[in-house]
Design an enzyme around this catalytic site. Structure first.
Site, PDB file in Angstrom:
ATOM      1  NE  ARG A 165       1.154   4.784   1.798  1.00 35.67           N
ATOM      2  CZ  ARG A 165       1.528   4.913   0.494  1.00 35.67           C
ATOM      3  NH1 ARG A 165       0.991   5.834  -0.281  1.00 35.67           N
ATOM      4  NH2 ARG A 165       2.438   4.099  -0.008  1.00 35.67           N
ATOM      5  CB  SER A 237       5.338   1.338   4.559  1.00 31.38           C
ATOM      6  OG  SER A 237       5.836   1.096   3.274  1.00 31.38           O
ATOM      7  CD  GLU A 333       1.361   3.145   5.196  1.00 32.51           C
ATOM      8  OE1 GLU A 333       2.328   3.628   4.576  1.00 32.51           O
ATOM      9  OE2 GLU A 333       0.767   2.114   4.832  1.00 32.51           O
TER      10      GLU A 333
END
Ligand code: FAD
Ligand code: EPU
Length: 337
Positions: A165, A237, A333
């Site tokens: 990520r 998320s 995130e």
């Protein structure tokens, strides 16, 4: 055609469905249009944002600055050999429609990334990943415009510093380059990646393992786990799954044997943020109009009319309680703007 909007609503440009406005919103269809805009306007370094589909963003307030929104389209095979094709895709191609195009044409490599919202141009930014596959495995290179020099720059895969990520576009080059096209190396003789989660079990309901069926299975699994932003505002998320030292994970596991964990390498272990958050009692909780999804604690939701700062406050409270309870620091995130 390029358009400069003023006082522009961002509600349909963020999947949280947060009501926010931008002072200026510039959308453009071509590289020439953005180049002339940058040449004609001096852009204050601290006050602009590149926006794709807004599925990994949280607007915490109105945006007092300029939003740059590439509308660049096009999918084209630019190179082909016996084994693979190199496909050039415009930044504003819808990611999932691009996956569907690849699957229909028999090109393998991104089928496990089916049903991820957002635009092609953002896929390398956080190196999107799901079900054992990450964008960095197929991104060969990309074209970007440097906002500073107004010139076109080519980034090869290794320039992008891809990680879980993460990429250089989330760190030192954050907001400095507008990604205009991404080049994907896709396989004509696909190698399937079926190790992760429930994929194998679901595929047993099909006669054959092929790209189309894998895509269908991934969509089915995702639809059963993740809320649809059209129905309930969210950005997937909210936190990354934390990577901790294995020595630390072992101590944690001695106390909490059920804590899901995945070995990363000899010294690091990934933990499941959703599990940690659920254990702290947050799953299904509502604070104001912000909440934690009832089936997936890693997904924060807008229950209707939430303000961005309410969601952020909730996120900070969650971070605090996971730190106190488990000694684990969660990292966002989602990009808070
Ligand atoms: P935006 O949200 O618009 O932007 C994200 C970041 O990229 C921002 O920092 C922005 O400035 C930058 N950016 C966007 N476009 C450009 C560009 N052209 N040039 C330079 N910088 C740019 N992500 C996963 O990795 N895996 C998943 O499984 C996943 N599932 C999700 C499920 C749901 C229901 C939702 C809502 C989100 C999910 N996400 C997932 C997150 C999200 O879909 C991805 O991060 C996606 O790549 C974001 O694309 P976007 O166009 O919406 O980007
Ligand atoms: N879990 C709980 N409670 C919860 C949620 C999860 O205990 O409320 C447990 C699950 O039981 C499982 C583990 O946590 O043991 C992992 O859960 P899941 O398989 O649902 O995946 P995730 O870690 O929550 C990650 C990605 C997703 C990606 C899926 C599939 C991150 C931060 N998230 O989710 O990506 O789609 O795996 O690969 O890495 C995103 O980035 O936005 C995203 C949705």
């Amino acid at each position: 055609m390029a358009i400069l909007h003023r006082n522009y609503s961002l509600k349909s440009y963020n999947t949280f469905g947060i009501e926010a406005k931008a002072d200026y919103f510039f959308e453009f269809d071509t590289i020439d249009e953005i180049k002339s805009f940058l040449n004609e306007n001096s852009i204050d370094n601290s006050n602009y944002l590149i926006l794709g589909g807004g599925s990994n963003l949280l607007f915490t307030d109105d945006y007092e600055g300029l939003i740059l929104h590439p509308n660049i389209k096009g999918i084209e095979v630019v190179e082909e050999n016996n084994d693979s094709v190199l496909v050039k895709a415009g930044a504003n191609e819808d990611w999932d429609e691009f996956v569907a195009w690849a699957v229909t044409n028999g090109y393998g490599g991104i089928e496990n990334l089916s049903n991820i919202p957002g635009a092609v141009g953002a896929a390398p930014v956080q190196n999107i990943g799901a079900y054992g596959v990450e964008a960095c495995q197929v991104v060969e290179k990309l074209d970007a415009i440097s906002i500073e020099s107004k010139k076109q720059v080519e980034f090869q895969n290794f320039h992008c510093e891809f990680d879980y990520r993460d990429s250089v576009f989330k760190k030192e080059y954050k907001n400095l380059f507008i990604i205009t096209h991404v080049y994907f190396r896709l396989k004509k003789k696909p190698e399937f990646n079926l190790e992760y989660g429930a994929i194998q079990a679901e595929l047993e309901n099909y006669d054959e393992v092929n790209l189309k069926n894998i895509r269908e299975v991934i969509i089915k699994i995702r639809e059963s786990k993740l809320p649809d932003p059209e129905v309930i505002g969210n950005a997937g998320s909210f936190f990354k799954n934390p990577i901790v030292e294995t020595r630390f994970a072992e101590k944690l596991l001695a106390k909490h044997p059920n804590c899901p964990n995945y070995e990363i390498d000899n010294t690091n272990t990934k933990l499941a943020a959703g599990w940690l958050i659920e254990q702290c009692g947050w799953k299904g909780k509502q604070v104001g109009q912000a909440g934690v999804h009832k089936d997936q604690a890693l997904v924060l939701v807008n229950l209707g009319g939430a303000k961005g700062y309410e969601v952020l406050r909730l996120a900070n409270d969650i971070k605090k309680s996971v730190l106190i309870e488990f000694g684990v620091k969660l990292e966002m995130e989602v990009n808070a703007i």
